[in-house]
Write a protein that holds these residues in place. Structure first.
Motif, PDB file in Angstrom:
ATOM      1  N   ILE A  91       0.759  -0.745  -0.249  1.00  0.00           N
ATOM      2  CA  ILE A  91       0.088  -0.064   0.258  1.00  0.00           C
ATOM      3  C   ILE A  91       0.932   1.316   0.152  1.00  0.00           C
ATOM      4  O   ILE A  91       1.754   1.769   0.666  1.00  0.00           O
ATOM      5  CB  ILE A  91      -0.825  -0.059   1.137  1.00  0.00           C
ATOM      6  N   LEU A  92       0.587   2.086  -0.979  1.00  0.00           N
ATOM      7  CA  LEU A  92       0.956   2.943  -0.742  1.00  0.00           C
ATOM      8  C   LEU A  92       0.614   5.005   0.148  1.00  0.00           C
ATOM      9  O   LEU A  92      -1.271   4.538  -0.535  1.00  0.00           O
ATOM     10  CB  LEU A  92       1.610   3.484  -2.474  1.00  0.00           C
ATOM     11  N   ASN A  93       1.198   5.296   0.913  1.00  0.00           N
ATOM     12  CA  ASN A  93      -0.403   6.170   1.849  1.00  0.00           C
ATOM     13  C   ASN A  93       0.800   7.284   1.901  1.00  0.00           C
ATOM     14  O   ASN A  93       1.788   7.116   1.945  1.00  0.00           O
ATOM     15  CB  ASN A  93      -0.238   5.436   3.167  1.00  0.00           C
ATOM     16  N   GLY A  94      -0.130   8.383   1.609  1.00  0.00           N
ATOM     17  CA  GLY A  94       0.195   9.474   2.003  1.00  0.00           C
ATOM     18  C   GLY A  94      -0.305  11.110   1.889  1.00  0.00           C
ATOM     19  O   GLY A  94      -1.493  10.448   1.691  1.00  0.00           O
ATOM     20  N   ALA A  95       0.088  12.468   2.307  1.00  0.00           N
ATOM     21  CA  ALA A  95      -1.141  13.429   1.939  1.00  0.00           C
ATOM     22  C   ALA A  95      -1.405  13.496   0.909  1.00  0.00           C
ATOM     23  O   ALA A  95      -0.410  13.079  -0.383  1.00  0.00           O
ATOM     24  CB  ALA A  95       0.014  14.459   2.679  1.00  0.00           C
ATOM     25  N   SER A  96      -2.282  14.381   0.245  1.00  0.00           N
ATOM     26  CA  SER A  96      -2.353  14.821  -0.453  1.00  0.00           C
ATOM     27  C   SER A  96      -1.788  15.445  -1.765  1.00  0.00           C
ATOM     28  O   SER A  96      -0.784  16.671  -0.611  1.00  0.00           O
ATOM     29  CB  SER A  96      -3.749  15.962  -0.688  1.00  0.00           C
ATOM     30  N   GLY A  97      -0.673  15.515  -2.621  1.00  0.00           N
ATOM     31  CA  GLY A  97       0.102  15.919  -2.912  1.00  0.00           C
ATOM     32  C   GLY A  97       1.854  15.407  -2.356  1.00  0.00           C
ATOM     33  O   GLY A  97       2.129  15.749  -3.031  1.00  0.00           O
ATOM     34  N   SER A  98       1.669  13.763  -1.966  1.00  0.00           N
ATOM     35  CA  SER A  98       2.579  13.885  -1.336  1.00  0.00           C
ATOM     36  C   SER A  98       3.772  13.253  -2.571  1.00  0.00           C
ATOM     37  O   SER A  98       4.443  12.661  -2.733  1.00  0.00           O
ATOM     38  CB  SER A  98       2.773  12.747  -0.228  1.00  0.00           C
TER      39      SER A  98
ATOM     40  N   ILE B 283       1.125  -7.891 -12.332  1.00  0.00           N
ATOM     41  CA  ILE B 283       1.757  -6.658 -12.217  1.00  0.00           C
ATOM     42  C   ILE B 283      -0.009  -5.625 -11.679  1.00  0.00           C
ATOM     43  O   ILE B 283      -1.029  -5.415 -12.650  1.00  0.00           O
ATOM     44  CB  ILE B 283       2.128  -5.796 -12.365  1.00  0.00           C
ATOM     45  N   ILE B 284      -0.852  -5.358 -10.353  1.00  0.00           N
ATOM     46  CA  ILE B 284      -2.184  -5.077 -10.224  1.00  0.00           C
ATOM     47  C   ILE B 284      -1.168  -3.280 -10.016  1.00  0.00           C
ATOM     48  O   ILE B 284      -0.787  -3.252  -8.813  1.00  0.00           O
ATOM     49  CB  ILE B 284      -2.781  -5.452  -9.219  1.00  0.00           C
ATOM     50  N   LEU B 285      -2.254  -2.713 -10.334  1.00  0.00           N
ATOM     51  CA  LEU B 285      -1.707  -1.091  -9.898  1.00  0.00           C
ATOM     52  C   LEU B 285      -3.386  -0.362  -9.325  1.00  0.00           C
ATOM     53  O   LEU B 285      -3.739  -0.426 -10.709  1.00  0.00           O
ATOM     54  CB  LEU B 285      -1.380  -0.149 -10.389  1.00  0.00           C
ATOM     55  N   ALA B 286      -3.119  -0.385  -8.505  1.00  0.00           N
ATOM     56  CA  ALA B 286      -4.912   0.621  -8.271  1.00  0.00           C
ATOM     57  C   ALA B 286      -4.855   1.667  -7.145  1.00  0.00           C
ATOM     58  O   ALA B 286      -3.878   1.828  -6.149  1.00  0.00           O
ATOM     59  CB  ALA B 286      -4.989  -1.313  -7.224  1.00  0.00           C
ATOM     60  N   ASP B 287      -5.297   2.967  -7.580  1.00  0.00           N
ATOM     61  CA  ASP B 287      -6.129   3.775  -7.122  1.00  0.00           C
ATOM     62  C   ASP B 287      -7.410   3.899  -6.649  1.00  0.00           C
ATOM     63  O   ASP B 287      -7.626   4.417  -7.103  1.00  0.00           O
ATOM     64  CB  ASP B 287      -5.769   4.720  -8.044  1.00  0.00           C
ATOM     65  N   GLU B 288      -7.322   4.137  -5.112  1.00  0.00           N
ATOM     66  CA  GLU B 288      -8.313   4.360  -4.209  1.00  0.00           C
ATOM     67  C   GLU B 288      -9.359   3.582  -5.191  1.00  0.00           C
ATOM     68  O   GLU B 288     -10.311   4.015  -4.952  1.00  0.00           O
ATOM     69  CB  GLU B 288      -8.596   5.326  -3.848  1.00  0.00           C
TER      70      GLU B 288
ATOM     71  N   ILE C 135      -2.979   2.477  -3.724  1.00  0.00           N
ATOM     72  CA  ILE C 135      -3.354   4.250  -2.988  1.00  0.00           C
ATOM     73  C   ILE C 135      -4.253   3.585  -2.086  1.00  0.00           C
ATOM     74  O   ILE C 135      -5.713   2.942  -3.106  1.00  0.00           O
ATOM     75  CB  ILE C 135      -2.861   4.571  -3.575  1.00  0.00           C
ATOM     76  N   THR C 136      -4.284   3.602  -0.770  1.00  0.00           N
ATOM     77  CA  THR C 136      -5.432   3.961  -0.550  1.00  0.00           C
ATOM     78  C   THR C 136      -5.545   4.792   1.213  1.00  0.00           C
ATOM     79  O   THR C 136      -4.272   4.790   2.060  1.00  0.00           O
ATOM     80  CB  THR C 136      -6.030   2.697   0.325  1.00  0.00           C
ATOM     81  N   HIS C 137      -6.506   5.775   1.522  1.00  0.00           N
ATOM     82  CA  HIS C 137      -6.236   6.539   3.106  1.00  0.00           C
ATOM     83  C   HIS C 137      -7.060   6.167   4.111  1.00  0.00           C
ATOM     84  O   HIS C 137      -6.774   6.365   5.162  1.00  0.00           O
ATOM     85  CB  HIS C 137      -6.747   7.721   2.189  1.00  0.00           C
ATOM     86  N   ASP C 138      -7.368   4.428   3.906  1.00  0.00           N
ATOM     87  CA  ASP C 138      -8.344   3.582   4.474  1.00  0.00           C
ATOM     88  C   ASP C 138      -6.999   3.261   5.538  1.00  0.00           C
ATOM     89  O   ASP C 138      -6.857   1.676   4.882  1.00  0.00           O
ATOM     90  CB  ASP C 138      -9.374   3.319   3.788  1.00  0.00           C
ATOM     91  N   LYS C 139      -7.229   3.565   6.131  1.00  0.00           N
ATOM     92  CA  LYS C 139      -6.065   2.799   7.411  1.00  0.00           C
ATOM     93  C   LYS C 139      -6.640   1.361   7.696  1.00  0.00           C
ATOM     94  O   LYS C 139      -5.627   0.474   7.951  1.00  0.00           O
ATOM     95  CB  LYS C 139      -5.660   3.810   8.188  1.00  0.00           C
ATOM     96  N   ARG C 140      -7.879   0.880   7.444  1.00  0.00           N
ATOM     97  CA  ARG C 140      -9.085  -0.192   8.135  1.00  0.00           C
ATOM     98  C   ARG C 140      -8.291  -1.092   7.313  1.00  0.00           C
ATOM     99  O   ARG C 140      -8.641  -2.365   7.013  1.00  0.00           O
ATOM    100  CB  ARG C 140     -10.106   0.299   8.280  1.00  0.00           C
TER     101      ARG C 140
ATOM    102  N   ASP D 179       1.088  -6.668   2.312  1.00  0.00           N
ATOM    103  CA  ASP D 179       2.278  -6.597   3.093  1.00  0.00           C
ATOM    104  C   ASP D 179       3.659  -5.837   3.562  1.00  0.00           C
ATOM    105  O   ASP D 179       3.244  -6.114   5.030  1.00  0.00           O
ATOM    106  CB  ASP D 179       3.825  -7.881   2.153  1.00  0.00           C
ATOM    107  N   ARG D 180       3.054  -4.331   3.763  1.00  0.00           N
ATOM    108  CA  ARG D 180       3.979  -2.989   3.833  1.00  0.00           C
ATOM    109  C   ARG D 180       2.827  -2.192   3.808  1.00  0.00           C
ATOM    110  O   ARG D 180       2.833  -2.323   2.378  1.00  0.00           O
ATOM    111  CB  ARG D 180       5.363  -3.473   2.881  1.00  0.00           C
ATOM    112  N   VAL D 181       3.461  -1.213   4.470  1.00  0.00           N
ATOM    113  CA  VAL D 181       2.623   0.009   4.059  1.00  0.00           C
ATOM    114  C   VAL D 181       4.002   0.632   3.203  1.00  0.00           C
ATOM    115  O   VAL D 181       5.156   1.198   3.830  1.00  0.00           O
ATOM    116  CB  VAL D 181       2.120   0.893   4.764  1.00  0.00           C
ATOM    117  N   ILE D 182       4.200   1.709   2.240  1.00  0.00           N
ATOM    118  CA  ILE D 182       4.936   3.350   2.487  1.00  0.00           C
ATOM    119  C   ILE D 182       4.115   4.615   2.043  1.00  0.00           C
ATOM    120  O   ILE D 182       3.414   4.803   1.305  1.00  0.00           O
ATOM    121  CB  ILE D 182       5.374   2.059   0.452  1.00  0.00           C
ATOM    122  N   GLU D 183       5.150   4.890   3.163  1.00  0.00           N
ATOM    123  CA  GLU D 183       4.686   6.399   2.896  1.00  0.00           C
ATOM    124  C   GLU D 183       5.562   7.205   2.416  1.00  0.00           C
ATOM    125  O   GLU D 183       6.374   7.503   2.043  1.00  0.00           O
ATOM    126  CB  GLU D 183       4.733   6.730   5.162  1.00  0.00           C
ATOM    127  N   LEU D 184       4.332   8.111   1.474  1.00  0.00           N
ATOM    128  CA  LEU D 184       5.280   9.331   0.799  1.00  0.00           C
ATOM    129  C   LEU D 184       5.066  10.865   1.809  1.00  0.00           C
ATOM    130  O   LEU D 184       4.019  10.838   1.513  1.00  0.00           O
ATOM    131  CB  LEU D 184       5.068   9.117  -0.116  1.00  0.00           C
TER     132      LEU D 184
END
Length: 222
Positions: free
Chosen positions: A36-43, A162-167, A198-203, A209-214
């Motif tokens: 999962i890629l996580n980070g604030a808007s604009g990251s 490869i699966i790429l998913a944006d929210e 990419i998701t903002h849903d912390k649930r 397996d990993r969360v990468i934060e930008l």
């Protein structure tokens, strides 16, 4: 077998108006791994995912799959997206004049499946996501959540590498979002795909397996 992202940099504009969005991104994802890629808007999350999907070019850096450039002169990005990359957008982007089943079978046929095999696989995927009763309706007859579920199954139609998913769960309620993420993760693990979402849903973080934060174009936690 892995996807390696090496020193990816991306800027928009020139001179005084230049904005650097990605400032040297490095990470690796192995087959069967769901990240999962996580980070604030604009990251820089969506820009990075768009580059990984071949929809945007980086200014510098490399994307390697199994040690070779993912996008090279012999591989057209459009062909890779059809045969090897499943891209799930925040909006469903369904074809308005195609019925639900045809949204999937058309992709399968384009990738070389027989009419019978494409039909069987489409029905199996739509059954898994609870849409067997909606095979022969047009997109305008679906709810927002149903449209997104069709889009997710369409991305899995050709067993991509490869699966790429944006929210991908933004339009789904909590219960359905969990079901969808569990199914995506199971597909990634069982088929040894590489999954980046990419998701903002912390649930949903617990399914990764990993969360990468930008933050501001750099990785601050992985």
């Amino acid at each position: 077998m892995s996807l390696q992202v090496k020193d990816i940099k991306k800027s928009f504009g020139k001179g005084q108006s230049e904005t650097t969005v990605l400032k040297g991104i490095n990470f690796e994802v192995n087959d069967g791994e769901f990240v999962i890629l996580n980070g604030a808007s604009g990251s820089g999350k969506t820009t990075l995912l768009t580059i990984l999907g071949g929809l945007l070019s980086q200014n510098s850096g490399e994307i390697l799959y199994n040690g070779a450039p993912l996008y090279d002169s012999d591989k057209k990005a459009s062909e890779l997206r059809l045969n090897e990359i499943g891209f799930i957008f925040q909006s469903s982007h369904l074809v308005p004049y195609l019925k639900v089943k045809a949204q999937l079978t058309t992709i399968g046929r384009e990738a070389g499946l027989s009419k019978k095999d494409a039909s069987q696989r489409a029905e199996t995927l739509l059954k898994q996501i609870g849409l067997s009763h909606r095979l022969n309706v047009f997109p305008h007859m679906l709810s927002g959540g149903e449209k997104q579920r069709v889009a997710i199954m369409r991305a899995l139609m050709n067993n991509p590498k490869i699966i790429l998913a944006d929210e991908p769960t933004a339009s789904l309620d909590a219960e359905r979002a969990t079901e969808v993420i569990e199914m995506i993760k199971n597909q990634i693990q069982s088929k040894k795909m590489i999954g980046i979402m990419i998701t903002h849903d912390k649930r949903l973080f617990e399914y990764a397996d990993r969360v990468i934060e930008l933050d501001n174009g750099v990785i601050v936690n992985s």
